[in-house]
Design a protein around this motif. Structure first.
Motif, PDB file in Angstrom:
ATOM      1  N   VAL A   1       0.821  -1.217   0.000  1.00  0.00           N
ATOM      2  CA  VAL A   1       0.000   0.000   0.000  1.00  0.00           C
ATOM      3  C   VAL A   1       0.848   1.257   0.000  1.00  0.00           C
ATOM      4  N   ASP A   2       2.132   1.128   0.395  1.00  0.00           N
ATOM      5  CA  ASP A   2       3.024   2.289   0.402  1.00  0.00           C
ATOM      6  C   ASP A   2       4.161   2.114  -0.604  1.00  0.00           C
ATOM      7  N   SER A   3       3.895   1.361  -1.653  1.00  0.00           N
ATOM      8  CA  SER A   3       4.927   1.085  -2.656  1.00  0.00           C
ATOM      9  C   SER A   3       5.464   2.375  -3.261  1.00  0.00           C
ATOM     10  N   ILE A   4       6.747   2.341  -3.665  1.00  0.00           N
ATOM     11  CA  ILE A   4       7.302   3.498  -4.364  1.00  0.00           C
ATOM     12  C   ILE A   4       6.785   3.585  -5.796  1.00  0.00           C
ATOM     13  N   SER A   5       6.129   2.543  -6.259  1.00  0.00           N
ATOM     14  CA  SER A   5       5.556   2.522  -7.597  1.00  0.00           C
ATOM     15  C   SER A   5       4.130   3.049  -7.560  1.00  0.00           C
ATOM     16  N   ASP A   6       3.846   4.073  -8.357  1.00  0.00           N
ATOM     17  CA  ASP A   6       2.486   4.619  -8.420  1.00  0.00           C
ATOM     18  C   ASP A   6       1.496   3.555  -8.874  1.00  0.00           C
ATOM     19  N   ASP A   7       1.891   2.755  -9.871  1.00  0.00           N
ATOM     20  CA  ASP A   7       0.998   1.712 -10.378  1.00  0.00           C
ATOM     21  C   ASP A   7       0.690   0.691  -9.294  1.00  0.00           C
ATOM     22  N   ASN A   8       1.706   0.332  -8.509  1.00  0.00           N
ATOM     23  CA  ASN A   8       1.481  -0.644  -7.438  1.00  0.00           C
ATOM     24  C   ASN A   8       0.515  -0.112  -6.390  1.00  0.00           C
ATOM     25  N   ARG A   9       0.709   1.154  -5.992  1.00  0.00           N
ATOM     26  CA  ARG A   9      -0.187   1.730  -4.986  1.00  0.00           C
ATOM     27  C   ARG A   9      -1.616   1.805  -5.513  1.00  0.00           C
ATOM     28  N   ALA A  10      -1.754   2.195  -6.777  1.00  0.00           N
ATOM     29  CA  ALA A  10      -3.094   2.276  -7.371  1.00  0.00           C
ATOM     30  C   ALA A  10      -3.749   0.903  -7.426  1.00  0.00           C
ATOM     31  N   LEU A  11      -2.962  -0.117  -7.783  1.00  0.00           N
ATOM     32  CA  LEU A  11      -3.511  -1.469  -7.854  1.00  0.00           C
ATOM     33  C   LEU A  11      -3.885  -1.974  -6.469  1.00  0.00           C
ATOM     34  N   ALA A  12      -3.041  -1.694  -5.475  1.00  0.00           N
ATOM     35  CA  ALA A  12      -3.354  -2.114  -4.109  1.00  0.00           C
ATOM     36  C   ALA A  12      -4.676  -1.506  -3.655  1.00  0.00           C
TER      37      ALA A  12
END
Length: 602
Positions: free
Chosen positions: A189-200
C-alpha cells in the motif's frame, strides 16, 4: 523453490449452480446503482473549482468500485468471499500467504518494489466464480499452476519472480483454501511505484474482507492507518495480522495495537500475532506460526451464515459510501454550476455595459458631433436656413422642396458619416467589452483554464466591416420603411417631392438628436435641425406615424447592435458550452437518495 506458473486462460461465464442457488437479484438496487454509475462516469467537473480535483478522483474511484465489487456482489450475494491481503512494504504478506496455503505459491523479493501480477488463490470448486470477469473485470485473467522446486516454467511463460504487469490477475486453484473463500495477495500500500499503490487500492476496494498485515516495528505507520480508517468508515470486516513479533514484547505490542484499533472504530477486528520465526529452506514459516489465523479462515469458509453477514456488512458499507460520494459529487457539481453562471454573468456584464454605452451615444447626441454634424450642415445648408424658415408645416415643406430642387442633396454623405461614426463607437466599445470580459475571467481560476491558449479579447480583422455591413443594412431598412409608409397616393406625392433618401436621412438624424449631451451651438445646429426635421416628417406622414417610425428605427438599430455584441460575447460563452452537458446536482442528489432507499434491506 516452488512457485506459481502462469498460463493464459479463457474466461467463462459464472454459472455454478451451488453459487447461484441463493442469489438475490435485488433488481431495484441494481438499477439504482447502475444509474448512479452512469451519472458519476459522466461527471467530469471540468472547471477549476476548489473541490473539483478531489471529487473528480472520488467519482472515478466510486465508478471503479461499482465495477470491481459493488455491482458484482449485489448481483451475486452468495458468491465466495474475497479476502485481500494488504499491508506495508516488507510486512511479510507473501510469506504469510504461502504459510496459509501450506506451500510456496508466491515469494517476496529483495528489490523494491516487488511488482508482480496479483495472485488470487481459491478452492477448485469456486473457480468459476473468479474465472469470469465478475469481480475486477478490468484485470485480464491468467491461470496459474504450482511449479515444483527446481522446475523451470515452459518457454515464453513468466515464472514467479517480479513481473512488470499490473493489468492482469493470476488465478490459482488450491484445495488448501477453504471453499467459499478466496485469498488475494495485493501489492504494497506504500509502494514506491504509483501503479502498485493504485492497484493495491483497487484490490482493497474489491475486498469483502481485509487481512491487514503489519509488523511489530511498523504497526503505527501513517499510510496503513489511513487505509484502516477508510475501512472503518466503510464498515469493512478487518483482521489484523501482527507479523514478526518477539515473544517478550508480544503482549505489550498487541495491547497498544488494540487500543489504536478501538480509537479508530475497529475494536471488533481480531488480531493474529505471528511470532518471529526462522524460515525453512523453501522460505516457509512453521505451520504453528499461522495456525490461529488458518483456523479462523477455515471456520469462516465452513460457516455460510458468517460469510453472508460479512458480505452484507461490507457491501452495505460500500453502498453507503457510494451514496455519500455521490452527494459530495453533487455538491461539487453545484459549485461548478455556480462558477459557470458567475463566468457567464461576467461576460454579460461586460457586454451589457458596452451596449448601454453605444445606445447612450445614439441617444445623447454624441453621434451628431464631428463629421456627422458637418455633413448634416452641408445637407441642410447652414443654421441660418432653418432660422429663416417661417412657422407652419406647409411653408417648411415648400421651402425644403425648393431647396432640394435648387441644389443636389448630399444625403449620401450624411449616411456615410453616420455609418463611419456609429461603426467607430460600436467597434471601440466592443473591444473594450471583450477586454473587460477577458480580464474578469483571468481573475478566476476557472476562467484561466477556459482561456488557456485563447486570445478571446482580440477582434477579428473583418469585424469593423461586419459592423459597417450591419449599419448599412439598418439604413436600408429605414429607407424601406419610408418607402412603405409613403405608399399612399397623397403621402407618396409629398414624399416624392422631397425624395426618399432625404426623408430617410432626416429620420436617422431625428433618431439620434434628443439633444442630451449637446451644448451651445451644437444644440442649435444638430438638436434644433433634428426637431425641424421631425416636423417635416410629421407633415409628410403624420405625427403618430413618425413616432412609430422613429421607435421602429431605433429598435431595429439597437437590435442590430445587440446582435453584434452577442457575436463577440459568444466567443467566451462557447468555451463554456464546449464543456458539453453533464449531470446536474439535482440528478446526483436524487441518485444518492435512491441508492440509500433501495439499499435499506442490506
Amino acid at each position: 523453490m516452488s512457485g506459481t506458473r502462469h498460463t493464459a486462460g479463457t474466461s467463462r461465464c459464472w454459472h455454478n449452480d451451488r453459487v447461484n442457488t441463493h442469489e438475490t437479484p435485488a433488481v431495484p438496487l441494481i438499477e439504482a446503482l447502475e444509474g448512479t454509475r452512469e451519472l458519476l462516469r459522466s461527471t467530469t467537473l471540468p472547471l477549476a473549482t476548489a473541490s473539483a480535483p478531489q471529487q473528480r478522483e472520488g467519482a472515478a474511484r466510486a465508478v471503479a468500485q461499482l465495477d470491481d465489487y459493488v455491482l458484482p456482489r449485489v448481483r451475486s450475494l452468495d458468491a465466495p468471499l474475497l479476502a485481500v491481503v494488504g499491508g506495508s512494504t516488507g510486512a511479510g504478506k507473501s510469506t504469510l500467504v504461502n504459510a496459509l496455503v501450506g506451500h510456496p505459491v508466491t515469494r517476496s523479493g529483495a528489490i523494491r518494489p516487488t511488482t508482480r501480477r496479483p495472485l488470487l488463490i481459491h478452492h477448485p470448486g469456486d473457480a468459476v466464480a473468479f474465472t469470469a470477469q465478475r469481480v475486477l473485470p478490468r484485470l485480464a485473467r491468467v491461470h496459474g499452476t504450482v511449479v515444483a522446486p527446481g522446475q523451470t516454467p515452459p518457454a515464453g511463460e513468466p515464472g514467479d519472480g517480479p513481473v512488470e504487469d499490473t493489468g492482469s490477475l493470476v488465478l490459482l486453484a488450491d484445495t488448501n483454501i477453504p471453499e467459499g473463500l478466496a485469498i488475494l495477495d495485493a501489492p504494497d500500500v506504500d509502494s514506491i511505484s504509483d501503479d502498485n499503490r493504485a492497484l493495491a487500492a483497487q484490490l482493497l476496494s474489491a475486498a469483502d474482507l481485509w487481512l491487514f498485515v503489519t509488523t511489530a516495528n511498523r504497526y503505527a505507520d501513517a499510510v496503513p492507518w489511513q487505509l484502516l480508517r477508510n475501512a472503518a468508515g466503510r464498515d469493512i470486516t478487518v483482521a489484523v495480522v501482527l507479523d514478526r513479533v518477539q515473544a517478550s514484547s508480544a503482549g505489550e505490542i498487541e495491547e497498544d495495537l488494540r487500543r489504536m484499533l478501538d480509537e479508530e472504530g475497529l475494536g471488533a477486528a481480531p488480531i493474529f500475532a505471528v511470532a518471529e520465526s526462522p524460515l525453512n529452506e523453501t522460505g516457509m514459516l512453521p505451520p504453528a506460526a499461522v495456525e490461529p489465523l488458518r483456523e479462523w479462515l477455515e471456520r469462516l469458509g465452513a460457516d455460510a451464515q458468517a460469510r453472508s453477514e460479512i458480505a452484507a456488512r461490507t457491501l452495505g458499507g460500500a453502498v453507503r459510501e457510494l451514496a455519500d460520494t455521490t452527494e459530495r459529487t453533487a455538491e461539487a457539481v453545484a459549485a461548478q454550476q455556480r462558477t459557470e453562471e458567475h463566468l457567464r454573468r461576467e461576460v454579460a456584464t461586460s457586454f451589457d455595459e458596452a451596449l448601454r454605452a453605444i445606445v447612450d451615444s445614439t441617444r445623447d447626441g454624441t453621434l451628431l458631433r464631428g463629421e456627422v454634424l458637418s455633413r448634416w450642415q452641408d445637407f441642410v445648408g447652414t443654421g441660418e436656413f432653418f432660422r429663416s424658415l417661417e412657422a407652419g408645416i406647409g411653408r417648411v415643406r415648400d421651402r425644403m422642396t425648393a431647396f432640394f430642387k435648387g441644389q443636389p442633396a448630399p444625403e449620401v454623405r450624411v449616411e456615410e458619416a453616420i455609418e463611419t461614426g456609429l461603426q467607430a463607437v460600436i467597434v471601440e466599445n466592443t473591444a473594450r467589452a471583450a477586454e473587460s470580459a477577458e480580464r474578469r475571467w483571468r481573475d478566476e481560476p476557472s476562467g484561466q483554464v477556459l482561456l488557456a491558449g485563447r486570445d478571446a479579447a482580440a477582434l477579428p480583422p473583418d469585424y469593423p466591416e461586419q459592423v459597417a455591413e450591419s449599419i448599412r443594412a439598418w439604413q436600408s431598412d429605414v429607407m424601406l420603411m419610408i418607402q412603405q409608409k409613403g405608399a399612399g397616393k397623397r403621402t407618396r406625392a409629398r414624399a416624392m417631392s422631397l425624395g426618399v433618401n432625404a426623408l430617410a436621412v432626416i429620420l436617422m438624424i431625428a433618431v439620434f438628436s434628443t439633444t442630451g449631451g449637446l451644448t451651445g451651438l451644437e444644440v442649435g445646429i444638430a438638436g434644433g435641425s433634428g426637431v425641424v426635421g421631425m416636423k417635416l416628417l410629421e407633415a409628410v406622414f403624420g405625427e403618430d406615424a413618425v413616432r412609430r417610425m422613429s421607435d421602429q428605427a431605433r429598435s431595429n438599430l439597437e437590435s442590430r447592435i445587440h446582435g453584434l455584441l452577442d457575436q463577440r460575447a459568444k466567443v467566451f460563452l462557447d468555451s463554456i458550452d464546449e464543456l458539453g452537458e453533464h449531470p446536474t446536482a439535482e440528478q446526483l442528489h436524487a441518485a444518492a437518495e435512491l441508492v440509500r432507499r433501495e439499499s435499506e434491506a442490506l
